[in-house]
Design an enzyme around this catalytic site. Structure first.
Site, PDB file in Angstrom:
ATOM      1  N   TYR A   1       0.849  -1.180   0.000  1.00  0.00           N
ATOM      2  CA  TYR A   1       0.000   0.000   0.000  1.00  0.00           C
ATOM      3  C   TYR A   1       0.884   1.228   0.000  1.00  0.00           C
ATOM      4  CZ  TYR A   1      -3.475   3.448   1.598  1.00  0.00           C
ATOM      5  OH  TYR A   1      -4.298   4.553   1.714  1.00  0.00           O
TER       6      TYR A   1
ATOM      7  N   ASP B   1       9.283   2.895  -0.019  1.00  0.00           N
ATOM      8  CA  ASP B   1       8.213   3.564   0.726  1.00  0.00           C
ATOM      9  C   ASP B   1       8.396   3.184   2.200  1.00  0.00           C
ATOM     10  OD1 ASP B   1       5.984   4.560   1.897  1.00  0.00           O
ATOM     11  OD2 ASP B   1       4.544   3.647   0.502  1.00  0.00           O
TER      12      ASP B   1
ATOM     13  N   LYS C   1       4.010   9.071   8.898  1.00  0.00           N
ATOM     14  CA  LYS C   1       3.739   8.478  10.211  1.00  0.00           C
ATOM     15  C   LYS C   1       4.691   8.992  11.309  1.00  0.00           C
ATOM     16  CE  LYS C   1       0.822   4.970   8.324  1.00  0.00           C
ATOM     17  NZ  LYS C   1       0.909   4.268   7.062  1.00  0.00           N
TER      18      LYS C   1
HETATM   19  C1  PLP Z   1       0.225   4.707   5.711  1.00  0.00           C
HETATM   20  C2  PLP Z   1       1.028   4.480   4.483  1.00  0.00           C
HETATM   21  C3  PLP Z   1       0.968   5.343   3.382  1.00  0.00           C
HETATM   22  C4  PLP Z   1      -0.015   6.473   3.313  1.00  0.00           C
HETATM   23  O1  PLP Z   1       0.230   7.455   4.264  1.00  0.00           O
HETATM   24  P1  PLP Z   1      -0.995   8.421   4.679  1.00  0.00           P
HETATM   25  O2  PLP Z   1      -0.357   9.372   5.635  1.00  0.00           O
HETATM   26  O3  PLP Z   1      -2.042   7.543   5.273  1.00  0.00           O
HETATM   27  O4  PLP Z   1      -1.456   9.092   3.442  1.00  0.00           O
HETATM   28  C5  PLP Z   1       1.830   5.129   2.324  1.00  0.00           C
HETATM   29  N1  PLP Z   1       2.698   4.106   2.338  1.00  0.00           N
HETATM   30  C6  PLP Z   1       2.792   3.253   3.367  1.00  0.00           C
HETATM   31  C7  PLP Z   1       3.804   2.154   3.339  1.00  0.00           C
HETATM   32  C8  PLP Z   1       1.938   3.396   4.462  1.00  0.00           C
HETATM   33  O5  PLP Z   1       1.990   2.510   5.450  1.00  0.00           O
END
Ligand code: PLP
Length: 430
Positions: free
Chosen positions: A142, A237, A265
């Site tokens: 994701y 990511d 995060k």
């Molecule tokens: C949570 C997450 C996102 C998206 O971040 P948001 O702040 O919710 O937009 C993208 N990549 C990874 C790996 C994530 O865990």
């Protein structure tokens, strides 16, 4: 009706599904979501006054526990000077300097407001830099809700992507190719079938978003080599793994250097912050240094920067945080393994540092197909059984849990006990 139930009934008339982010609605586990009133250390308190030990930690950011004093103090200090200027500040420079110091591959960095923004910008930069359109992502990873990432796997690795969500155009989906996680051969095939068309390979270097899934030995380095050979940018990511699996994220832990890194995060200390960064010559493509446009009215917001800076400074200056998280993660998962053994269950536990998932399947989980063999109704019952015993888990099998330093040995023992009792209860009923 509980206060949470009342609030949820009302919320459903005002907010789609009653929530501002889908997984919060408890659809995957049944029952009503709890409305949270406050949190402290390792505990959440709901509107009805119930207390839970929690293992979500806002999906990662609260790695130092809730209401962590140095972060709160930094925010209290900052709010005295107005909330936003729309002009550069000293804190943004300090933040950039600290990120560059902590994250091995990052030479320049741009702040944004969420992980989604970070990944959307990172692929735009990758496309601008390479002059290519296509992108390889992995099934089950994701990367936020940007159109290019909401693509399900086609049938077979070479198949073109089809949109996962109405509203994503077929044209967008065609530029996103997908491969199974941990499958270097599939990636190589995609690259060969789309010669000189792939701008970037993007992945979670350790996956949190299909549950916790680790890269096989050599997988990350194999991707690095494939990307180098084909002039493709490698994007890690690290929105979940950054500042969590090590000070410098998964790239430090695994010793593999991406071209671009997306962060989120933890970086905001609980405030809405994201960032993307990488090699200087790539980041200098970004406006106003270069032609790739990306902007944000509230980007680098002084309150958010204050929270993030206080969080990152603490992590940077206290390596013992990571030693403690390793020990907590090991104690917790060892306890779980003992219970499984005792109960004669053979479920899979994936674990690294302060991330873990207990998969309700006997199959080793190395990709999304494996993860989907989990018994989801059983997970739903397990989730409710844990909640009943005062432990708040992520309300889906396909999520990693996140540990914080607020988890004492005593709390870990309590979680291990709750886990064993819950498994006993739900597996007997199965
Ligand atoms: C949570 C997450 C996102 C998206 O971040 P948001 O702040 O919710 O937009 C993208 N990549 C990874 C790996 C994530 O865990």
């Amino acid at each position: 009706m509980t206060k949470s139930e009342q609030l949820f009934e009302k919320a459903k008339t005002l907010i789609p599904g009653g929530v501002n982010s889908p997984v919060r609605a408890f659809r995957a586990v049944g029952g009503n979501p709890l409305f949270i009133k406050s949190a402290n250390g390792a505990y959440l308190f709901d509107e009805d006054g119930n207390r839970y030990i929690e293992l979500i930690n806002s999906w990662g950011p609260m790695i130092l526990g809730h209401a962590f004093e140095p972060v709160e103090e930094a925010v209290r200090e900052a709010i005295q000077h107005s909330f936003s200027f729309g002009a550069p500040t000293r804190k943004e420079v300090e933040m950039a300097e600290l990120i560059v110091e902590m994250v091995p591959s990052v030479e320049k960095v741009r702040m944004v407001n969420s992980g989604t923004e970070a990944t959307m910008a990172a692929i735009r930069v990758a496309r601008g830099f390479t002059g290519r359109d296509k992108l390889i992502k992995f099934e089950g990873c994701y990367h936020g809700h940007g159109d290019s990432f909401l693509i399900a796997a086609g049938s077979g690795a070479i198949t073109m992507g089809t949109p996962d969500s109405p509203g994503v155009t077929r044209a967008t989906a065609l530029d996103t190719l997908t491969a199974p996680y941990n499958d270097l051969g599939a990636v190589e095939k995609l690259i060969n079938a789309n010669a000189n068309q792939i701008a970037a390979v993007i992945l979670e270097p350790v996956v949190g978003n299909m549950g916790c899934v680790l890269p096989d030995p050599g997988f990350l380095q194999g991707l690095r080599d494939l990307c180098d050979k084909n002039d493709i940018l490698l994007i890690f990511d690290e929105v979940m793994t950054g500042f969590r699996l090590a000070k410098g994220g998964a790239q430090e832990r695994f010793g593999v250097t991406p071209d671009l890194t997306t962060m989120g995060k933890i970086i905001g200390g609980g405030m809405p912050v994201g960032a993307y960064g990488g090699r200087k010559e790539i980041m200098d493509m970004v406006s106003p240094a270069g032609p790739v446009y990306q902007a944000g009215t509230l980007s680098g917001n002084p309150i958010a920067m204050s929270a993030g800076l206080a969080m990152l400074r603490y992590l940077n200056e206290h390596p013992e945080v990571y030693t403690q998280l390793e020990a907590t993660g090991a104690k917790l998962t060892d306890g779980f393994r003992n219970s499984l053994l005792k109960l004669g269950l053979n479920f899979t536990i994936n674990h690294i540092g302060s991330m873990y998932t207990l998969f309700m399947t006997e199959r080793p989980v190395a990709n999304f197909v494996d993860a989907k063999t989990a018994d989801l109704p059983l997970f739903g019952r397990y989730f409710q059984a844990m909640l009943k015993r005062g432990v708040y888990l992520a309300p889906s099998q396909f999520e990693s849990l996140f540990l914080s330093v607020a988890l004492t040995d005593q709390l870990v023992d309590q979680i291990v006990w709750a886990n064993e009792e819950s498994l006993k209860e739900v597996v007997e009923r199965a």
